[in-house]
Design a protein around this motif. Structure first.
Motif, PDB file in Angstrom:
ATOM      1  N   SER A 289      35.269  28.125  29.231  1.00 38.04           N
ATOM      2  CA  SER A 289      34.280  28.184  27.509  1.00 38.04           C
ATOM      3  C   SER A 289      35.462  28.393  26.095  1.00 38.04           C
ATOM      4  O   SER A 289      36.886  28.244  26.272  1.00 38.04           O
ATOM      5  CB  SER A 289      34.674  29.568  26.934  1.00 38.04           C
ATOM      6  OG  SER A 289      33.756  30.573  27.690  1.00 38.04           O
ATOM      7  N   ALA A 290      35.144  27.432  24.791  1.00 39.75           N
ATOM      8  CA  ALA A 290      36.578  26.751  24.155  1.00 39.75           C
ATOM      9  C   ALA A 290      35.559  26.067  22.676  1.00 39.75           C
ATOM     10  O   ALA A 290      34.467  26.376  23.040  1.00 39.75           O
ATOM     11  CB  ALA A 290      37.006  25.244  24.664  1.00 39.75           C
ATOM     12  N   PRO A 291      36.398  26.588  21.877  1.00 40.66           N
ATOM     13  CA  PRO A 291      35.250  26.215  20.778  1.00 40.66           C
ATOM     14  C   PRO A 291      34.751  24.558  20.314  1.00 40.66           C
ATOM     15  O   PRO A 291      35.943  23.562  21.088  1.00 40.66           O
ATOM     16  CB  PRO A 291      35.961  26.518  19.808  1.00 40.66           C
ATOM     17  CG  PRO A 291      37.624  26.487  20.270  1.00 40.66           C
ATOM     18  CD  PRO A 291      37.807  26.828  21.310  1.00 40.66           C
ATOM     19  N   ALA A 292      34.299  23.879  19.413  1.00 37.37           N
ATOM     20  CA  ALA A 292      33.416  23.140  19.871  1.00 37.37           C
ATOM     21  C   ALA A 292      34.450  22.174  18.920  1.00 37.37           C
ATOM     22  O   ALA A 292      34.321  20.891  19.006  1.00 37.37           O
ATOM     23  CB  ALA A 292      31.827  23.151  18.601  1.00 37.37           C
ATOM     24  N   THR A 293      35.383  22.721  18.267  1.00 36.02           N
ATOM     25  CA  THR A 293      35.794  22.049  16.926  1.00 36.02           C
ATOM     26  C   THR A 293      37.300  22.548  17.734  1.00 36.02           C
ATOM     27  O   THR A 293      37.674  23.346  17.485  1.00 36.02           O
ATOM     28  CB  THR A 293      35.633  21.836  15.845  1.00 36.02           C
ATOM     29  OG1 THR A 293      35.259  23.265  15.240  1.00 36.02           O
ATOM     30  CG2 THR A 293      34.137  21.466  15.570  1.00 36.02           C
ATOM     31  N   GLY A 294      38.267  21.656  16.988  1.00 37.08           N
ATOM     32  CA  GLY A 294      39.099  21.984  16.712  1.00 37.08           C
ATOM     33  C   GLY A 294      40.265  21.063  17.475  1.00 37.08           C
ATOM     34  O   GLY A 294      40.245  20.707  18.546  1.00 37.08           O
ATOM     35  N   GLN A 295      41.709  20.847  17.011  1.00 38.99           N
ATOM     36  CA  GLN A 295      43.266  20.873  17.876  1.00 38.99           C
ATOM     37  C   GLN A 295      43.495  21.488  18.294  1.00 38.99           C
ATOM     38  O   GLN A 295      43.581  22.542  18.323  1.00 38.99           O
ATOM     39  CB  GLN A 295      43.512  19.446  17.229  1.00 38.99           C
ATOM     40  CG  GLN A 295      42.185  18.185  16.675  1.00 38.99           C
ATOM     41  CD  GLN A 295      41.857  17.493  17.895  1.00 38.99           C
ATOM     42  OE1 GLN A 295      42.962  17.418  18.655  1.00 38.99           O
ATOM     43  NE2 GLN A 295      40.608  16.985  18.115  1.00 38.99           N
ATOM     44  N   HIS A 296      44.588  21.136  19.491  1.00 43.75           N
ATOM     45  CA  HIS A 296      45.804  21.453  19.473  1.00 43.75           C
ATOM     46  C   HIS A 296      45.273  23.203  20.198  1.00 43.75           C
ATOM     47  O   HIS A 296      46.266  24.693  19.919  1.00 43.75           O
ATOM     48  CB  HIS A 296      47.348  22.137  18.976  1.00 43.75           C
ATOM     49  CG  HIS A 296      47.466  20.605  18.072  1.00 43.75           C
ATOM     50  ND1 HIS A 296      47.859  20.064  18.606  1.00 43.75           N
ATOM     51  CD2 HIS A 296      47.299  20.258  17.026  1.00 43.75           C
ATOM     52  CE1 HIS A 296      48.057  18.853  18.240  1.00 43.75           C
ATOM     53  NE2 HIS A 296      47.555  18.705  16.801  1.00 43.75           N
ATOM     54  N   LEU A 297      44.373  23.272  21.081  1.00 46.30           N
ATOM     55  CA  LEU A 297      43.863  24.593  21.291  1.00 46.30           C
ATOM     56  C   LEU A 297      45.187  25.777  22.715  1.00 46.30           C
ATOM     57  O   LEU A 297      44.846  24.683  23.313  1.00 46.30           O
ATOM     58  CB  LEU A 297      42.540  24.623  21.568  1.00 46.30           C
ATOM     59  CG  LEU A 297      41.185  24.038  20.722  1.00 46.30           C
ATOM     60  CD1 LEU A 297      39.896  23.520  21.487  1.00 46.30           C
ATOM     61  CD2 LEU A 297      41.333  24.817  19.373  1.00 46.30           C
ATOM     62  N   PRO A 298      44.816  26.572  22.332  1.00 47.98           N
ATOM     63  CA  PRO A 298      45.870  27.136  23.686  1.00 47.98           C
ATOM     64  C   PRO A 298      45.002  28.028  24.712  1.00 47.98           C
ATOM     65  O   PRO A 298      43.844  27.622  24.282  1.00 47.98           O
ATOM     66  CB  PRO A 298      46.551  28.366  22.854  1.00 47.98           C
ATOM     67  CG  PRO A 298      45.805  28.933  21.711  1.00 47.98           C
ATOM     68  CD  PRO A 298      45.737  27.397  21.551  1.00 47.98           C
ATOM     69  N   VAL A 299      45.473  27.588  25.441  1.00 45.97           N
ATOM     70  CA  VAL A 299      44.764  28.252  27.037  1.00 45.97           C
ATOM     71  C   VAL A 299      44.468  29.902  27.472  1.00 45.97           C
ATOM     72  O   VAL A 299      46.164  29.814  27.190  1.00 45.97           O
ATOM     73  CB  VAL A 299      45.305  26.940  27.950  1.00 45.97           C
ATOM     74  CG1 VAL A 299      44.559  27.594  29.976  1.00 45.97           C
ATOM     75  CG2 VAL A 299      45.234  25.766  27.951  1.00 45.97           C
TER      76      VAL A 299
END
Length: 326
Positions: free
Chosen positions: A48-58
């Motif tokens: 599951s992840a946000p539909a937008t954004g960069q450099h997303l942590p795990v």
């Protein structure tokens, strides 16, 4: 998707929303099958992840006994909406797989649970490709882990905790330095003679040594969580905070039992203390903690602590072993 019912329109939730912000739409894909040679069953995960954004942590999430990748949406959907790529495996003890206490392979499930989380970290590139639009947006160097109940025991192994053998010797080091911070929800405590016979027979891992756990960790415990596995009271679930140098912060939720208000699923049979406001507060406090753990310049955790003290003191408290306290 925020992961929270509309009934949480309360002052403390509003105060914490001012800290963690509003949520973004979430994309969730399941099952994503990962390579797992030698595993008794295929390893499936939900991403599951946000539909937008960069450099997303795990954020790795390990479920409690019997659950699966479809559980814990009240937490995981919220965290994804606030910028984390949440990966949830179905461990071998899931009810859908039928590996129960009487199965010959059950005694090794605790090590396979740890291996599942390692496999996820080893295959983050494949996980990115499995979610439409996610490739190139994940920061694979920023990894945190959280777990509930047995899942907390699984995660604490990544953070450095070990398991004592029958002679009291701390066993194998399962720590993984890729994990930069952790959160342990209703983590069982020190074992020994206070463990009930069923736990002594089926759960050899319930004899932890916390002195080796040095990774920054938030411990979450309910002050009415009375386990059937130990003769200890609710303080049993605070042992990791008491005995670990890395577990510097403890969130105690007042009136909370083992489901901490309903984190496995809304209206689940395991939820004996359903309380949407409690879950909403936990969602937001956890978000603030993990963000600040990944970025020391992020003041969100300090602000969240202040908000709880000023507006939500009836719901819980935060203790800290850091210099200067919480």
């Amino acid at each position: 998707m925020s992961g929270t019912p509309a009934t949480t329109d309360t002052p403390i939730v509003h105060a914490l929303d001012a800290v963690v912000g509003t949520g973004d739409p979430v994309v969730s894909v399941a099952p994503v099958r990962l390579d797992a040679p030698g595993r008794a069953l295929p390893l499936d995960v939900r991403v599951s992840a946000p539909a937008t954004g960069q450099h997303l942590p795990v954020l790795l999430f390990s479920h409690g006994n019997g659950w699966s990748l479809d559980g814990y949406a009240p937490l995981t959907a919220f965290w994804a909406s606030r910028g984390f790529v949440v990966v949830q495996p179905t461990h071998l003890d899931s009810r859908r797989d039928g590996i129960g206490f009487d199965d010959p392979g059950f005694g090794q499930v605790w090590t396979e649970r740890h291996a599942d989380l390692v496999r996820i970290m080893d295959q983050l590139e494949s996980i990115e490709r499995a979610v439409p639009g996610l490739a190139g947006r994940v920061d694979r160097e920023q990894v945190v882990a959280a777990g509930h109940s047995w899942g907390a025991q699984t995660v604490q192994m990544l953070l450095g905790a070990r398991v004592l053998d029958s002679t009291g010797w701390a066993g194998e080091d399962y720590a993984d330095r890729r994990v930069q911070a952790g959160m342990l929800l209703a983590a069982t405590g020190i074992g020994g003679e206070e463990l009930h016979p069923f736990a002594q027979e089926h759960f050899p891992f319930m004899n932890p040594s916390f002195t080796e756990l040095t990774t920054p960790t938030l411990v979450v415990a309910g002050d009415r969580d009375q386990s059937k596995m130990s003769s200890r009271g609710p303080d049993w679930f605070t042992d990791v905070y008491t005995h670990s140098p890395g577990a510097t912060d403890l969130l105690t939720l007042y009136g909370a039992e083992h489901s901490l208000g309903g984190i496995p699923s809304w209206e689940a049979a395991e939820t004996t203390d359903e309380n949407p406001e409690r879950v909403a507060v936990l969602q937001r406090l956890a978000t603030a903690y993990l963000r600040s753990a990944l970025d020391p310049a992020d003041a969100g955790w300090a602000k969240a602590i202040a908000a709880l003290g000023e507006t939500g003191a009836a719901l819980g408290r935060i203790d800290s072993k850091r210099p200067g306290g919480a």
